[in-house]
Design an enzyme around this catalytic site. Structure first.
Site, PDB file in Angstrom:
ATOM      1  N   GLU A   1       0.884  -1.180   0.000  1.00 61.09           N
ATOM      2  CA  GLU A   1       0.000   0.000   0.000  1.00 61.09           C
ATOM      3  C   GLU A   1       0.911   1.216   0.000  1.00 61.09           C
ATOM      4  OE1 GLU A   1      -3.161  -0.229  -0.105  1.00 61.09           O
ATOM      5  OE2 GLU A   1      -3.770  -2.077   0.887  1.00 61.09           O
TER       6      GLU A   1
ATOM      7  N   CYS B   1      -2.804   8.773   2.766  1.00 59.99           N
ATOM      8  CA  CYS B   1      -2.389   8.313   1.424  1.00 59.99           C
ATOM      9  C   CYS B   1      -3.464   8.579   0.375  1.00 59.99           C
ATOM     10  CB  CYS B   1      -1.975   6.852   1.460  1.00 59.99           C
ATOM     11  SG  CYS B   1      -3.229   5.787   2.152  1.00 59.99           S
TER      12      CYS B   1
HETATM   13  P1  NAD Z   1       9.365   6.571   4.953  1.00 67.14           P
HETATM   14  O1  NAD Z   1       9.119   6.024   3.630  1.00 67.14           O
HETATM   15  O2  NAD Z   1      10.776   6.670   5.434  1.00 67.14           O
HETATM   16  O3  NAD Z   1       8.591   5.703   6.043  1.00 67.14           O
HETATM   17  C1  NAD Z   1       7.251   5.299   5.885  1.00 67.14           C
HETATM   18  C2  NAD Z   1       7.068   4.112   6.826  1.00 67.14           C
HETATM   19  O4  NAD Z   1       7.902   3.057   6.399  1.00 67.14           O
HETATM   20  C3  NAD Z   1       7.504   4.422   8.258  1.00 67.14           C
HETATM   21  O5  NAD Z   1       6.597   3.821   9.142  1.00 67.14           O
HETATM   22  C4  NAD Z   1       8.878   3.801   8.370  1.00 67.14           C
HETATM   23  O6  NAD Z   1       9.150   3.356   9.682  1.00 67.14           O
HETATM   24  C5  NAD Z   1       8.775   2.644   7.428  1.00 67.14           C
HETATM   25  N1  NAD Z   1      10.068   2.306   6.834  1.00 67.14           N
HETATM   26  C6  NAD Z   1      10.993   3.139   6.334  1.00 67.14           C
HETATM   27  N2  NAD Z   1      12.066   2.457   5.873  1.00 67.14           N
HETATM   28  C7  NAD Z   1      11.790   1.162   6.086  1.00 67.14           C
HETATM   29  C8  NAD Z   1      12.493  -0.033   5.836  1.00 67.14           C
HETATM   30  N3  NAD Z   1      13.691  -0.042   5.246  1.00 67.14           N
HETATM   31  N4  NAD Z   1      11.916  -1.192   6.220  1.00 67.14           N
HETATM   32  C9  NAD Z   1      10.705  -1.225   6.813  1.00 67.14           C
HETATM   33  N5  NAD Z   1       9.986  -0.124   7.065  1.00 67.14           N
HETATM   34  C10 NAD Z   1      10.516   1.054   6.708  1.00 67.14           C
HETATM   35  O7  NAD Z   1       8.696   7.936   5.053  1.00 67.14           O
HETATM   36  P2  NAD Z   1       8.306   8.939   6.210  1.00 67.14           P
HETATM   37  O8  NAD Z   1       9.302  10.029   6.344  1.00 67.14           O
HETATM   38  O9  NAD Z   1       7.866   8.254   7.453  1.00 67.14           O
HETATM   39  O10 NAD Z   1       7.078   9.526   5.438  1.00 67.14           O
HETATM   40  C11 NAD Z   1       7.370  10.173   4.225  1.00 67.14           C
HETATM   41  C12 NAD Z   1       6.583   9.677   3.083  1.00 67.14           C
HETATM   42  O11 NAD Z   1       6.075   8.377   3.246  1.00 67.14           O
HETATM   43  C13 NAD Z   1       5.392  10.525   2.871  1.00 67.14           C
HETATM   44  O12 NAD Z   1       5.750  11.626   2.102  1.00 67.14           O
HETATM   45  C14 NAD Z   1       4.451   9.636   2.167  1.00 67.14           C
HETATM   46  O13 NAD Z   1       4.690   9.723   0.787  1.00 67.14           O
HETATM   47  C15 NAD Z   1       4.827   8.270   2.592  1.00 67.14           C
HETATM   48  N6  NAD Z   1       3.869   7.644   3.514  1.00 67.14           N
HETATM   49  C16 NAD Z   1       2.844   6.995   2.969  1.00 67.14           C
HETATM   50  C17 NAD Z   1       1.926   6.389   3.793  1.00 67.14           C
HETATM   51  C18 NAD Z   1       0.756   5.649   3.236  1.00 67.14           C
HETATM   52  O14 NAD Z   1      -0.184   5.411   3.960  1.00 67.14           O
HETATM   53  N7  NAD Z   1       0.789   5.232   1.974  1.00 67.14           N
HETATM   54  C19 NAD Z   1       2.063   6.474   5.164  1.00 67.14           C
HETATM   55  C20 NAD Z   1       3.161   7.157   5.692  1.00 67.14           C
HETATM   56  C21 NAD Z   1       4.069   7.732   4.842  1.00 67.14           C
END
Ligand code: NAD
Length: 476
Positions: free
Chosen positions: A250, A284
């Site tokens: 997702e 999202c």
């Molecule tokens: P991010 O991509 O770093 O993290 C998003 C989530 O993924 C966090 O919960 C993080 O702990 C987890 N994550 C990150 N790297 C990971 C890895 N290597 N393995 C497992 N989990 C990992 O981003 P962020 O700074 O937390 O949020 C920024 C962007 O993420 C936003 O701009 C948005 O585009 C996206 N986001 C999308 C959703 C969604 O519901 N689709 C939710 C949160 C963030």
């Protein structure tokens, strides 16, 4: 008054914290205050969780439909009883308003109740064969699931990560976002208190890349379920592919909203402005690119800005507040970069465009218009309180803009013209479409995207099927 609970992991039935483990401070995004210290898993913790998940799977896959339903419906009842307390915890660690957090608890309760019923409908098939032969097609749980969920729905995301796998007979190791651990632990606790064996679902926290590499390189894990950004989703999908693990992804979106010139502009604004600034836009399926037909464009952007400016921003625990802070320090930084870049590129700023207050992570509800299509904000998911409004001549141009990006999670369209509604439903590349509505989900409805927004679904019967594998058995 709810106080913030002590933080820990749940591994093989034990509350795990302390020792020589690293910790991470958890902040209240409205005040900047430290709420607690979260223990982070080391490699030995993760190995223990894997071994327990293997054992948990062997027993839970043999549980009856009734046993699974009893746990899920029992947890739903407990969540309903605990809704106020859990909502306060979610607001403290994520920032959203209390009513939004309460809706989230009830959404998880609804999902668990739905799966408590759906578990009885996991039918296979028996094929037509001559006497003495028998061929059956059956569904079996895929195996232990590694589930990674983000912070923006601190209760809803863990609920989604746990409900369907438990209904399917899988075990789960959940790593929910380190920023919002207490909400996730609250959801898991409701399942334990309803009788779920503790090795069936476990909670670990850690350095995300360490945890995901460790779990995804283990042959014990048979499925990855991830919610988060497209960039991380692509990285994790590659790790999962090395061991041919199944995936449900997702990922991000860039919600297109097509507003045709036959609508009641005030009605659309009254609906969409609330939807835009819900959870400070950190959703999202947030409506983001407003693709507005020329004749109503001026009225639309002015009306949007007026309503955005009037929103009361503050601590989500305050009952009069309509929009809370952003969830963490990265988000206002991202807003400055994206909104600043758009203005520099020539966009018109109608309201907002600045941080608010001198504590926490507040960013003002923002409206931009006439944004050049090559500005970063028109191509990258902003995930914040910003509406992007541009004018378009006709349906061809509007649909082309909706499909311009590689994302396809949620889209919205406003028109009373039935032919146009059908055209949009046919032509817009999206996983979910709201026509004259922002209600695009439900416990019984598949939630998921196309293109870079990911694949597979959560919720609905489709969410359960995604945790099952098929076996065809032919008896001679
Ligand atoms: P991010 O991509 O770093 O993290 C998003 C989530 O993924 C966090 O919960 C993080 O702990 C987890 N994550 C990150 N790297 C990971 C890895 N290597 N393995 C497992 N989990 C990992 O981003 P962020 O700074 O937390 O949020 C920024 C962007 O993420 C936003 O701009 C948005 O585009 C996206 N986001 C999308 C959703 C969604 O519901 N689709 C939710 C949160 C963030």
């Amino acid at each position: 008054m709810t106080s913030y609970p002590p933080l820990h992991m749940y591994i093989d039935g034990e509350v795990v914290s302390g020792g020589s483990r690293r910790t991470q401070a958890i902040f209240n995004p409205a005040t900047g205050e430290t709420l607690g210290e979260l223990p982070l898993a080391d490699a030995a913790d993760l190995d223990r969780a894997l071994e327990a998940a293997q054992r948990g799977f062997r027993t839970w896959r043999n549980s009856t439909a009734q046993e699974r339903a009893t746990v899920l419906s029992g947890a739903a009842r407990l969540l309903t009883e605990r809704a106020d307390e859990l909502a306060r915890i979610a607001t403290m660690e994520e920032g959203k308003t209390l009513p939004e957090a309460r809706i989230e608890v009830m959404m998880v309760a609804g999902l668990f109740n739905f799966y408590a019923g759906e578990v009885f409908r996991t039918y296979g098939r028996e094929l037509v064969r001559p006497a003495g032969q028998r061929s059956t097609v059956r569904y079996e749980p895929v195996g232990p699931v590694a589930a990674f969920s983000p912070w923006n729905f601190p209760l809803g995301n863990p609920g989604r990560k746990l409900g369907a796998p438990i209904a399917a007979g899988c075990s789960v190791i959940m790593k929910s976002a380190e920023e919002t651990p207490a909400s996730a632990l609250g959801i898991l606790q409701s399942l334990y208190d309803a009788g779920l064996p503790k090795n069936v679902a476990q909670a670990v926290f850690g350095v995300p890349d360490e945890v995901s590499r460790h779990l995804l390189t283990s042959p014990i894990i048979r499925k990855l379920s991830f919610t988060g950004s497209t960039v991380i989703g692509k990285h994790l999908a590659k790790l999962a592919a090395d061991d041919m693990k199944r995936t449900t992804m997702e990922l991000g979106g860039h919600g297109a909203v097509l507003v045709f010139d036959d609508v009641d502009v005030d009605h659309v604004l009254n609906t969409m402005v609330g939807a835009k600034y819900r959870n400070s836009g950190q959703v999202c399926v947030s409506p983001t690119r407003f693709i507005v037909q020329e004749d109503i464009y001026e009225k639309f952007r002015m009306g949007f800005a007026e309503r955005a400016k009037a929103l009361k921003v503050g601590n989500g625990l305050d009952a009069s507040v309509q929009m809370g802070p952003m969830a963490n320090a990265r988000r206002p930084d991202a807003m400055e970069r994206l909104i600043g870049g758009a203005v520099k590129a020539g966009a018109r700023l109608h309201t907002g465009g600045e941080r608010l207050g001198n504590q926490g992570y507040f960013y003002a509800p923002t409206v931009l218009s006439e944004i050049p299509l090559d500005a970063d904000i028109m191509n990258e998911e902003p995930f914040g309180p910003v509406a992007l409004i541009n004018p378009y001549r006709n349906a061809d141009d509007m649909i082309a803009e909706a499909n311009r990006l590689p994302y396809g999670l949620a889209a919205y369209a406003w028109t009373d013209d039935v032919k146009m509604q059908r055209r949009v439903a046919h032509d817009v590349e999206t996983g979910m479409l709201g026509i004259n509505s922002t209600m695009i989900g439900g416990a019984d409805a598949p939630f998921g995207g196309v293109k870079w927004s990911g694949h597979g679904h959560e919720d609905g019967p489709e969410g359960l099927m995604a945790c099952l594998v098929l076996k065809a058995v032919h008896e001679g």
